[in-house]
Design a protein around this motif. Structure first.
Motif, mmCIF file in Angstrom:
data_model
loop_
_atom_site.group_PDB
_atom_site.id
_atom_site.type_symbol
_atom_site.label_atom_id
_atom_site.label_comp_id
_atom_site.label_asym_id
_atom_site.label_seq_id
_atom_site.Cartn_x
_atom_site.Cartn_y
_atom_site.Cartn_z
ATOM 1 N N THR A 1 0.839 -1.201 0.000
ATOM 2 C CA THR A 1 0.000 0.000 0.000
ATOM 3 C C THR A 1 0.874 1.251 0.000
ATOM 4 O OG1 THR A 1 -1.751 -1.186 1.156
ATOM 5 C CG2 THR A 1 -1.819 1.215 1.238
ATOM 6 N N SER A 2 1.922 1.238 0.804
ATOM 7 C CA SER A 2 2.844 2.370 0.815
ATOM 8 C C SER A 2 3.567 2.497 -0.519
ATOM 9 C CB SER A 2 3.858 2.205 1.946
ATOM 10 O OG SER A 2 4.808 3.233 1.898
ATOM 11 N N LEU A 3 3.979 1.381 -1.098
ATOM 12 C CA LEU A 3 4.645 1.409 -2.399
ATOM 13 C C LEU A 3 3.751 2.047 -3.455
ATOM 14 C CD1 LEU A 3 6.986 0.403 -4.320
ATOM 15 C CD2 LEU A 3 5.593 -1.649 -4.631
ATOM 16 N N VAL A 4 2.499 1.635 -3.484
ATOM 17 C CA VAL A 4 1.570 2.180 -4.479
ATOM 18 C C VAL A 4 1.276 3.649 -4.192
ATOM 19 C CG1 VAL A 4 -0.777 2.036 -5.374
ATOM 20 C CG2 VAL A 4 0.538 -0.037 -5.042
ATOM 21 N N GLY A 5 0.960 3.966 -2.941
ATOM 22 C CA GLY A 5 0.582 5.331 -2.604
ATOM 23 C C GLY A 5 1.722 6.328 -2.650
ATOM 24 N N ASP A 6 2.903 5.893 -2.236
ATOM 25 C CA ASP A 6 4.020 6.830 -2.093
ATOM 26 C C ASP A 6 5.007 6.819 -3.266
ATOM 27 O OD1 ASP A 6 2.951 7.451 0.371
ATOM 28 O OD2 ASP A 6 4.166 5.974 1.423
ATOM 29 N N ILE A 7 5.019 5.757 -4.052
ATOM 30 C CA ILE A 7 5.985 5.679 -5.149
ATOM 31 C C ILE A 7 5.305 5.591 -6.517
ATOM 32 C CG2 ILE A 7 7.854 4.288 -6.141
ATOM 33 C CD1 ILE A 7 8.658 3.590 -3.263
ATOM 34 N N ILE A 8 4.383 4.648 -6.658
ATOM 35 C CA ILE A 8 3.769 4.437 -7.976
ATOM 36 C C ILE A 8 2.805 5.568 -8.340
ATOM 37 C CG2 ILE A 8 2.254 2.915 -9.299
ATOM 38 C CD1 ILE A 8 3.615 0.582 -7.888
ATOM 39 N N ASN A 9 1.964 5.995 -7.410
ATOM 40 C CA ASN A 9 1.020 7.084 -7.714
ATOM 41 C C ASN A 9 1.736 8.363 -8.153
ATOM 42 O OD1 ASN A 9 -1.190 5.518 -7.255
ATOM 43 N ND2 ASN A 9 -1.685 6.405 -5.279
#
Length: 140
Positions: free
Chosen positions: A32-40
């Protein structure tokens, strides 16, 4: 019934499953952090600075500054960005689980594979064979 429950809980598979669920929950937080903080942010870079995690459509027809403000106002919303983020989370988790299962299967197949036995190399007659041959020659 209590004894059966104790036996069920004491089985190794139940404990392994519990550990898997706990690790899975922690892994979900990382994804969730990867998606929210890096991918988004990367996606926002390619879409001209639009952060799609905040994409929503208010069903009451009102306009709201953010998804949070619409939810605070009690407006029914389609949180399209949150849904897209959940799909990305799922795909990342599914891919990592796939790679993990693939790795475990490879390790299992290597462990189950019998060791290859080196073919015996003929080095000629053994000492016993030579002695038997000498004995037979002397008898003649």
């Amino acid at each position: 019934m209590i004894q059966e429950f104790r036996d069920f809980i004491a089985k190794g598979n139940v404990m392994d499953m519990a550990v898997g669920i706990i690790v899975g929950a922690a892994f979900t937080a990382i994804v969730t952090s990867l998606v929210g903080d890096i991918i988004n942010p990367i996606i926002a870079l390619f879409t001209g600075g639009v952060d799609f995690s905040g994409w929503f459509y208010a069903l009451d027809g009102g306009t709201y500054a953010s998804l949070d403000s619409a939810k605070e106002a009690g407006a029914p919303v389609f949180a399209i960005g949150s849904f897209i983020m959940a799909i990305i989370n799922f795909l990342i988790i599914a891919f990592v689980v796939f790679m993990l299962v693939k790795m475990v299967n490879r390790v299992k197949s290597m462990a189950e594979k019998p060791d290859e036995v080196a073919p015996e190399v003929s080095t000629g007659p053994s000492e016993l064979d030579v002695l038997l041959e000498i004995r037979d020659s002397l008898r003649k």
